[in-house]
Design a protein around this motif. Structure first.
Motif, PDB file in Angstrom:
ATOM      1  N   GLN A 244     -74.478  -3.859 -48.850  1.00  0.00           N
ATOM      2  CA  GLN A 244     -75.050  -5.170 -49.133  1.00  0.00           C
ATOM      3  C   GLN A 244     -74.047  -6.066 -49.861  1.00  0.00           C
ATOM      4  N   TYR A 245     -73.244  -5.462 -50.712  1.00  0.00           N
ATOM      5  CA  TYR A 245     -72.209  -6.185 -51.464  1.00  0.00           C
ATOM      6  C   TYR A 245     -71.188  -6.807 -50.507  1.00  0.00           C
ATOM      7  N   TYR A 246     -70.679  -6.026 -49.575  1.00  0.00           N
ATOM      8  CA  TYR A 246     -69.704  -6.562 -48.633  1.00  0.00           C
ATOM      9  C   TYR A 246     -70.328  -7.605 -47.705  1.00  0.00           C
ATOM     10  N   ASP A 247     -71.585  -7.386 -47.312  1.00  0.00           N
ATOM     11  CA  ASP A 247     -72.268  -8.344 -46.451  1.00  0.00           C
ATOM     12  C   ASP A 247     -72.436  -9.680 -47.177  1.00  0.00           C
ATOM     13  N   ALA A 248     -72.840  -9.615 -48.460  1.00  0.00           N
ATOM     14  CA  ALA A 248     -73.037 -10.840 -49.248  1.00  0.00           C
ATOM     15  C   ALA A 248     -71.706 -11.534 -49.511  1.00  0.00           C
ATOM     16  N   LEU A 249     -70.643 -10.756 -49.735  1.00  0.00           N
ATOM     17  CA  LEU A 249     -69.322 -11.356 -49.920  1.00  0.00           C
ATOM     18  C   LEU A 249     -68.882 -12.099 -48.660  1.00  0.00           C
ATOM     19  N   ALA A 250     -69.175 -11.511 -47.495  1.00  0.00           N
ATOM     20  CA  ALA A 250     -68.820 -12.174 -46.231  1.00  0.00           C
ATOM     21  C   ALA A 250     -69.561 -13.505 -46.100  1.00  0.00           C
ATOM     22  N   ARG A 251     -70.838 -13.536 -46.528  1.00  0.00           N
ATOM     23  CA  ARG A 251     -71.597 -14.790 -46.497  1.00  0.00           C
ATOM     24  C   ARG A 251     -70.984 -15.811 -47.448  1.00  0.00           C
ATOM     25  N   SER A 252     -70.510 -15.347 -48.607  1.00  0.00           N
ATOM     26  CA  SER A 252     -69.900 -16.272 -49.573  1.00  0.00           C
ATOM     27  C   SER A 252     -68.593 -16.840 -49.025  1.00  0.00           C
ATOM     28  N   ASP A 253     -67.888 -16.069 -48.219  1.00  0.00           N
ATOM     29  CA  ASP A 253     -66.647 -16.575 -47.621  1.00  0.00           C
ATOM     30  C   ASP A 253     -66.919 -17.731 -46.665  1.00  0.00           C
ATOM     31  N   ASP A 254     -68.153 -17.820 -46.166  1.00  0.00           N
ATOM     32  CA  ASP A 254     -68.548 -18.952 -45.321  1.00  0.00           C
ATOM     33  C   ASP A 254     -69.151 -20.081 -46.146  1.00  0.00           C
ATOM     34  N   GLY A 255     -69.147 -19.913 -47.483  1.00  0.00           N
ATOM     35  CA  GLY A 255     -69.630 -20.973 -48.369  1.00  0.00           C
ATOM     36  C   GLY A 255     -71.031 -20.770 -48.895  1.00  0.00           C
ATOM     37  N   ASP A 256     -71.761 -19.752 -48.383  1.00  0.00           N
ATOM     38  CA  ASP A 256     -73.147 -19.516 -48.811  1.00  0.00           C
ATOM     39  C   ASP A 256     -73.159 -18.511 -49.964  1.00  0.00           C
ATOM     40  N   ILE A 257     -73.385 -18.951 -51.172  1.00  0.00           N
ATOM     41  CA  ILE A 257     -73.299 -18.106 -52.353  1.00  0.00           C
ATOM     42  C   ILE A 257     -74.615 -17.401 -52.659  1.00  0.00           C
ATOM     43  N   LEU A 258     -75.737 -17.834 -52.061  1.00  0.00           N
ATOM     44  CA  LEU A 258     -77.050 -17.338 -52.445  1.00  0.00           C
ATOM     45  C   LEU A 258     -77.236 -15.832 -52.256  1.00  0.00           C
ATOM     46  N   PRO A 259     -76.817 -15.220 -51.113  1.00  0.00           N
ATOM     47  CA  PRO A 259     -77.009 -13.765 -50.979  1.00  0.00           C
ATOM     48  C   PRO A 259     -76.301 -12.963 -52.062  1.00  0.00           C
ATOM     49  N   LEU A 260     -75.084 -13.361 -52.453  1.00  0.00           N
ATOM     50  CA  LEU A 260     -74.359 -12.640 -53.499  1.00  0.00           C
ATOM     51  C   LEU A 260     -75.026 -12.849 -54.859  1.00  0.00           C
ATOM     52  N   TYR A 261     -75.467 -14.051 -55.123  1.00  0.00           N
ATOM     53  CA  TYR A 261     -76.180 -14.353 -56.371  1.00  0.00           C
ATOM     54  C   TYR A 261     -77.451 -13.517 -56.463  1.00  0.00           C
ATOM     55  N   ASP A 262     -78.189 -13.473 -55.368  1.00  0.00           N
ATOM     56  CA  ASP A 262     -79.422 -12.681 -55.315  1.00  0.00           C
ATOM     57  C   ASP A 262     -79.129 -11.210 -55.592  1.00  0.00           C
ATOM     58  N   LEU A 263     -78.067 -10.664 -54.971  1.00  0.00           N
ATOM     59  CA  LEU A 263     -77.703  -9.263 -55.164  1.00  0.00           C
ATOM     60  C   LEU A 263     -77.301  -9.005 -56.613  1.00  0.00           C
ATOM     61  N   PHE A 264     -76.478  -9.874 -57.204  1.00  0.00           N
ATOM     62  CA  PHE A 264     -76.033  -9.655 -58.578  1.00  0.00           C
ATOM     63  C   PHE A 264     -77.210  -9.666 -59.546  1.00  0.00           C
ATOM     64  N   VAL A 265     -78.153 -10.563 -59.348  1.00  0.00           N
ATOM     65  CA  VAL A 265     -79.328 -10.592 -60.227  1.00  0.00           C
ATOM     66  C   VAL A 265     -80.165  -9.330 -60.034  1.00  0.00           C
ATOM     67  N   GLN A 266     -80.269  -8.855 -58.800  1.00  0.00           N
ATOM     68  CA  GLN A 266     -80.976  -7.595 -58.540  1.00  0.00           C
ATOM     69  C   GLN A 266     -80.300  -6.436 -59.280  1.00  0.00           C
ATOM     70  N   ILE A 267     -78.967  -6.369 -59.245  1.00  0.00           N
ATOM     71  CA  ILE A 267     -78.234  -5.309 -59.927  1.00  0.00           C
ATOM     72  C   ILE A 267     -78.429  -5.409 -61.437  1.00  0.00           C
ATOM     73  N   LEU A 268     -78.392  -6.626 -61.973  1.00  0.00           N
ATOM     74  CA  LEU A 268     -78.591  -6.818 -63.420  1.00  0.00           C
ATOM     75  C   LEU A 268     -79.995  -6.394 -63.829  1.00  0.00           C
ATOM     76  N   ASN A 269     -80.987  -6.740 -63.028  1.00  0.00           N
ATOM     77  CA  ASN A 269     -82.366  -6.334 -63.343  1.00  0.00           C
ATOM     78  C   ASN A 269     -82.519  -4.822 -63.311  1.00  0.00           C
ATOM     79  N   ARG A 270     -81.861  -4.183 -62.364  1.00  0.00           N
ATOM     80  CA  ARG A 270     -81.907  -2.718 -62.289  1.00  0.00           C
ATOM     81  C   ARG A 270     -81.340  -2.105 -63.569  1.00  0.00           C
ATOM     82  N   THR A 271     -80.226  -2.642 -64.025  1.00  0.00           N
ATOM     83  CA  THR A 271     -79.613  -2.119 -65.251  1.00  0.00           C
ATOM     84  C   THR A 271     -80.515  -2.336 -66.454  1.00  0.00           C
ATOM     85  N   VAL A 272     -81.131  -3.508 -66.545  1.00  0.00           N
ATOM     86  CA  VAL A 272     -82.021  -3.788 -67.681  1.00  0.00           C
ATOM     87  C   VAL A 272     -83.214  -2.839 -67.678  1.00  0.00           C
ATOM     88  N   ARG A 273     -83.755  -2.550 -66.492  1.00  0.00           N
ATOM     89  CA  ARG A 273     -84.890  -1.615 -66.425  1.00  0.00           C
ATOM     90  C   ARG A 273     -84.500  -0.251 -66.977  1.00  0.00           C
TER      91      ARG A 273
END
Length: 447
Positions: A244-273
């Motif tokens: 998912q990380y590489y897929d989201a990075l590929a989307r960011s390379d096309d200018g769309d930052i939302l998938p990577l942002y969504d993934l990072f927040v998901q990872i942060l929430n997992r750590t907080v839990r």
């Protein structure tokens, strides 16, 4: 929408203007703020658990960051090994940087761990000063990570290419300008810290300013940005998040930052839990976090590999294939057992004979339908199937199945059962062996 555009002023990124994208961005922003609030509260609690635990706790967390970042780049380290090396060379880590470099320069294997470990240590110190680093300081961190290489601390001299992609990174003669633009933006940015870390990470990897070490640098700087603002570590796990990380990075390379942002927040929430658990600090230090579910995880863990091999063979006979994206680690497995969506992750992408992605298999907790049919949780994760979304405005590249789009909706792998796999289609559940299950799923997807 004007406010969102303002957030990305001066960056190569944007969020699509359709209502769904704007709404999704707002949801991720809200989740990010809640994650930050919980993290600050949890870390305040951790700080009161005793100073005698603080040093080993920090070392254990830093060792995990180093191990996972190295593993993503193909350097095989466990967090226990990094922790052991950090303890062995504790005095050197506390000495001037030059002493560390000289002492271990002949052992490249040790330096893989210690260089990045020391860089994280310095980044944490900078984070506490609330100052963002300048361009020359970023190069000094890169020199520390890659010490001994001809390119250490130097921008690339020849064009590089990211394996497996068609991405063209910044040309060598443009790197200084592009890095200056990135650093100028970072010095003055006032966006949500999790979004700041996401843009910083995506932008640096897109520039790809160094011959090697770009991914490790991006994750290091993202963690520095988060640490300045009360967030937990961004622990991108090679086993769980890689696909998912590489897929989201590929989307960011096309200018769309939302998938990577969504993934990072998901990872942060997992750590907080995980950090919210009462004995988290002591369990991390003793390296027995979540030991109550470890036995179940150990029994279950070989099954995804067996199913993947069987599914690969069945799809191959149809001219299709499946690309492994990752499997839950112990922490994610535990969260799914507790029906916590922060444990969700990608399992495999199914592609047709032309290598076009068609389906996504992903891990989640057992559905309410399955619970109703079985009367209880299975204690093991479910694998769900989503279909490729060809809508150019889609926020995520895959969407849930609609009725009639797939014969199998949910898969559960169960150790110590005569028939290892549960397959659910609507309200019909069948128990089959792994080979039969793989054949059923493969033909349902191809047809």
């Amino acid at each position: 929408m004007d406010d969102i555009e303002g957030m990305f002023a001066g960056t190569p990124y944007l969020v699509a203007e359709d209502d769904a994208s704007v709404a999704r961005f707002s949801i991720v922003q809200d989740r990010s703020e809640r994650s930050r609030e919980k993290s600050v509260a949890v870390q305040e609690r951790i700080a009161t658990e005793g100073q005698e635990l603080f040093e080993p706790y920090v070392r254990a967390i830093r060792s995990r960051l180093v191990a996972e970042s190295n593993k993503i780049e193909g350097y095989e380290w466990t967090h226990s090994q990094v922790n052991e090396v950090a303890l062995t060379y504790k005095e050197l880590l506390e000495a001037p940087i030059g002493s560390l470099m000289q002492a271990v320069r002949q052992d490249s294997r040790v330096y893989e761990a210690l260089g990045l470990y020391k860089a994280h240590e310095i980044a944490d110190e900078w984070a506490r000063t609330a100052d963002r680093p300048y361009e020359y300081e970023i190069r000094s961190l890169h020199e520390l990570i890659t010490y001994g290489e001809s390119y250490a601390g130097r921008y690339k001299q020849v064009e590089n290419k990211i394996g497996g992609t068609n991405l063209r990174t910044s040309a060598p003669w443009d790197v200084t300008l592009h890095m200056r633009e990135l650093c100028d933006w970072w010095q003055g940015c006032e966006v949500n810290p999790a979004l700041e870390a996401t843009v910083l990470h995506a932008w640096l990897t897109h520039i790809h300013p160094f011959e090697d070490g770009n991914g490790r640098m991006a994750r290091l700087l993202a963690n520095m940005s988060l640490a300045r603002n009360g967030f937990p570590p961004l622990l991108v796990r090679s086993q769980v998040d890689r696909g998912q990380y590489y897929d989201a990075l590929a989307r960011s390379d096309d200018g769309d930052i939302l998938p990577l942002y969504d993934l990072f927040v998901q990872i942060l929430n997992r750590t907080v839990r995980l950090m919210s658990r009462p004995d988290y600090v002591r369990e991390i230090i003793k390296d027995r976090l979540l030991s109550t579910v470890r036995d179940r995880y150990t029994l279950w863990r070989p099954l995804p590999d067996q199913f993947f091999r069987a599914l690969s063979a069945s799809l191959k006979s149809c001219g299709w294939s499946v690309l492994l994206q990752g499997n839950p680690d112990l922490g994610s497995f535990s969260l799914l057992a507790e029906r916590d969506p922060e444990g969700n992750s990608w399992y495999g992408k199914v592609v047709d004979g032309n290598r076009v992605p068609k389906w996504l298999l992903w891990y989640g907790f057992n559905s309410e339908t399955l619970k109703d049919l079985l009367g209880a949780n299975t204690s093991y994760p479910s694998i769900f199937i989503s279909v490729r979304d060809h809508d150019p405005q889609a926020i995520h590249p895959y969407r849930p199945l609609r009725i009639g789009e797939g014969g199998v909706e949910e898969i559960v792998l169960r150790p110590l059962e005569g028939k290892t796999v549960l397959l659910r289609s609507g309200y019909d559940v069948k128990e089959v062996d792994i080979t039969t299950a793989a054949s059923i799923v493969a033909h349902a997807l191809v047809e």
